[in-house]
Each structure stands twice: as structure tokens, then as C-alpha cells.
Motif scaffolding. Structure first.
Motif, PDB file in Angstrom:
ATOM      1  N   UNK A  98       0.852  -1.192   0.000  1.00 52.96           N
ATOM      2  CA  UNK A  98       0.000   0.000   0.000  1.00 52.96           C
ATOM      3  C   UNK A  98       0.894   1.252   0.000  1.00 52.96           C
ATOM      4  N   UNK A  99       0.519   2.107  -0.883  1.00 50.34           N
ATOM      5  CA  UNK A  99       1.245   3.390  -1.000  1.00 50.34           C
ATOM      6  C   UNK A  99       0.449   4.494  -0.338  1.00 50.34           C
ATOM      7  N   UNK A 100       1.009   5.728  -0.375  1.00 51.89           N
ATOM      8  CA  UNK A 100       0.325   6.882   0.230  1.00 51.89           C
ATOM      9  C   UNK A 100      -0.947   7.203  -0.513  1.00 51.89           C
ATOM     10  N   UNK A 101      -0.959   7.067  -1.836  1.00 51.04           N
ATOM     11  CA  UNK A 101      -2.169   7.342  -2.610  1.00 51.04           C
ATOM     12  C   UNK A 101      -3.248   6.319  -2.285  1.00 51.04           C
ATOM     13  N   UNK A 102      -2.851   5.036  -2.024  1.00 48.62           N
ATOM     14  CA  UNK A 102      -3.838   4.019  -1.643  1.00 48.62           C
ATOM     15  C   UNK A 102      -4.452   4.363  -0.294  1.00 48.62           C
ATOM     16  N   UNK A 103      -3.631   4.832   0.610  1.00 49.37           N
ATOM     17  CA  UNK A 103      -4.144   5.227   1.924  1.00 49.37           C
ATOM     18  C   UNK A 103      -5.134   6.364   1.793  1.00 49.37           C
ATOM     19  N   UNK A 104      -4.810   7.387   0.916  1.00 45.87           N
ATOM     20  CA  UNK A 104      -5.700   8.524   0.703  1.00 45.87           C
ATOM     21  C   UNK A 104      -7.005   8.047   0.096  1.00 45.87           C
ATOM     22  N   UNK A 105      -6.919   7.157  -0.865  1.00 42.67           N
ATOM     23  CA  UNK A 105      -8.125   6.661  -1.518  1.00 42.67           C
ATOM     24  C   UNK A 105      -8.991   5.892  -0.533  1.00 42.67           C
ATOM     25  N   UNK A 143      -9.075   6.287   2.676  1.00 39.93           N
ATOM     26  CA  UNK A 143      -9.613   7.280   3.611  1.00 39.93           C
ATOM     27  C   UNK A 143     -10.812   7.974   3.007  1.00 39.93           C
ATOM     28  N   UNK A 144     -10.726   8.317   1.709  1.00 39.81           N
ATOM     29  CA  UNK A 144     -11.841   8.977   1.031  1.00 39.81           C
ATOM     30  C   UNK A 144     -13.054   8.069   0.992  1.00 39.81           C
ATOM     31  N   UNK A 145     -12.831   6.794   0.686  1.00 35.46           N
ATOM     32  CA  UNK A 145     -13.952   5.836   0.640  1.00 35.46           C
ATOM     33  C   UNK A 145     -14.595   5.712   2.015  1.00 35.46           C
ATOM     34  N   UNK A 146     -13.755   5.696   3.038  1.00 34.36           N
ATOM     35  CA  UNK A 146     -14.277   5.594   4.403  1.00 34.36           C
ATOM     36  C   UNK A 146     -15.098   6.820   4.756  1.00 34.36           C
ATOM     37  N   UNK A 147     -14.633   7.954   4.383  1.00 31.84           N
ATOM     38  CA  UNK A 147     -15.336   9.204   4.688  1.00 31.84           C
ATOM     39  C   UNK A 147     -16.648   9.277   3.920  1.00 31.84           C
ATOM     40  N   UNK A 148     -16.655   8.851   2.672  1.00 33.87           N
ATOM     41  CA  UNK A 148     -17.890   8.868   1.894  1.00 33.87           C
ATOM     42  C   UNK A 148     -18.917   7.926   2.550  1.00 33.87           C
ATOM     43  N   UNK A 149     -18.432   6.786   3.031  1.00 33.72           N
ATOM     44  CA  UNK A 149     -19.337   5.855   3.714  1.00 33.72           C
ATOM     45  C   UNK A 149     -19.912   6.464   4.970  1.00 33.72           C
ATOM     46  N   UNK A 150     -19.102   7.196   5.709  1.00 31.63           N
ATOM     47  CA  UNK A 150     -19.583   7.848   6.921  1.00 31.63           C
ATOM     48  C   UNK A 150     -20.576   8.940   6.564  1.00 31.63           C
TER      49      UNK A 150
END
Length: 200
Positions: A175-182, A184-191
Motif C-alpha cells: 500500500x502506497x500513500x495514494x492508496x491510503x488517501x483513496x 480514507x476517502x472511501x471511508x469518509x464517503x461511507x460515513x
């Protein structure tokens, strides 16, 4: 009547013979012959025999006849008793034979009943063993299924642990930094979606 007449004739001959015998010694002595004695003795023997026979016939006929009649009755009575005893013994033998035959029939029936009961008991035991074996097989199947389920669960947990361990080891490398950002974005959209759904 005939018997009385024959007895009278017999007594007449005896009387004549006795008279002759009494006269013989005087006749013999008259001739001065010394050879008269043997003849006289012989005649007297016959006279004695005839007297004895006449006495037996006269006085012994009825007692002898009664004795023989009594002996005959005794023999007949004894024969009747023996015949009765024989019939009784034959009856007992027949009863024993009948009882033996009945005992043999009862023994045969008892043997057949015991064999039948043994067969029934054998069938019951076989059926009971079959039911018990079926129950034991069913119980064994259940135990095996439970153990298999437990083994599967344990295997899943072990696989999950192994996968988690592998993931924890491999993901940081992949996992790279961009994967972590992506992510995180998916998690936030779910929330965000959950919050909108609660608000409406």
C-alpha cells in the motif's frame, strides 16, 4: 341208587372172601400138608388189600372228593387272583406306556416352545442390537459433524489469523500513500452516507 347197589355187591364179595380165608387154615390143616402156608399168606394179603380198598372206598370217598373239590376251588381261586393280578399289572404297564407317551409329547411341545422363544429372543436381541448400532452410528455421525465443524471453524480462524498476519506483513510494503488517501476517502464517503441516512 346205582352207587348203593355197586357198594352192596362190593361188600358181598368182601364177605365171601373173608369167609373163604377163615376156612382155608382148617382145610389146609385137615390135609396135613405143610405147603399151605405160602398160599394162605398170599390169599390173606389180597384179602387185606381188598379190605383196605373197601374201607377207603366206603369211608374215604367223600373226604377225598371234598379234599379234591377244595383243592380245585383253591386252584381256581388262586388262578382268578393271578388273573386279576395279571390284569392289574398289565393295566399299570399300559398306564406307564400312556404316561411315557404323554411325557414325550409334552417334552416335544416344551422343546418346540423353548426353540420358538429362543428364536423370538434372538430376533429381539438382533433388533435391539440393530437399533443400538444405528443410534451409535447416528451419534458418531453427529460427533464427526461437530468435530468437522469445529475443525472448519478452527481452520477458518487459523486461516484468518494467517491472512491477517500475512496482510500486516505484506500490506505495508504494497500500500502506497495514494492508496491510503483513496481508502480514507472511501471511508469518509461511507460515513457521510450513513449520516445522511440517519438525518433523513
Amino acid at each position: 341208587m346205582k352207587t348203593v347197589k355197586s357198594c352192596n355187591i362190593g361188600w358181598s364179595w368182601i364177605t365171601i372172601t373173608l369167609m373163604l380165608a377163615m376156612m382155608m387154615p382148617s382145610i389146609a390143616m385137615a390135609g396135613d400138608n405143610p405147603e399151605w402156608r405160602p398160599t394162605y399168606d398170599l390169599i390173606l394179603r389180597w384179602v387185606n388189600f381188598l379190605i383196605l380198598a373197601a374201607v377207603i372206598v366206603k369211608y374215604g370217598r367223600e373226604p377225598i372228593k371234598n379234599f379234591l373239590k377244595q383243592q380245585k376251588e383253591d386252584v381256581v381261586s388262586e388262578l382268578d387272583e393271578l388273573e386279576t393280578e395279571k390284569e392289574r399289572v398289565l393295566g399299570e404297564i399300559q398306564a406307564a406306556k400312556t404316561q411315557a407317551a404323554e411325557s414325550e409329547v409334552r417334552l416335544k411341545e416344551l422343546k418346540e416352545r423353548l426353540i420358538s422363544q429362543g428364536e423370538t429372543k434372538k430376533q429381539q436381541i438382533v433388533e435391539q442390537a440393530r437399533v443400538q448400532s444405528a443410534a451409535m452410528i447416528e451419534e458418531t455421525h453427529k460427533k464427526m459433524e461437530t468435530r468437522i465443524a469445529q475443525a472448519k471453524s478452527r481452520l477458518k480462524m487459523e486461516l484468518a489469523d494467517l491472512a491477517f498476519e500475512q496482510a500486516t506483513q505484506q500490506l505495508p510494503k504494497i500500500i502506497t500513500e495514494s492508496d491510503n488517501q483513496r481508502l480514507f476517502d472511501i471511508y469518509m464517503q461511507g460515513m457521510q452516507s450513513e449520516g445522511d441516512a440517519v438525518a433523513s
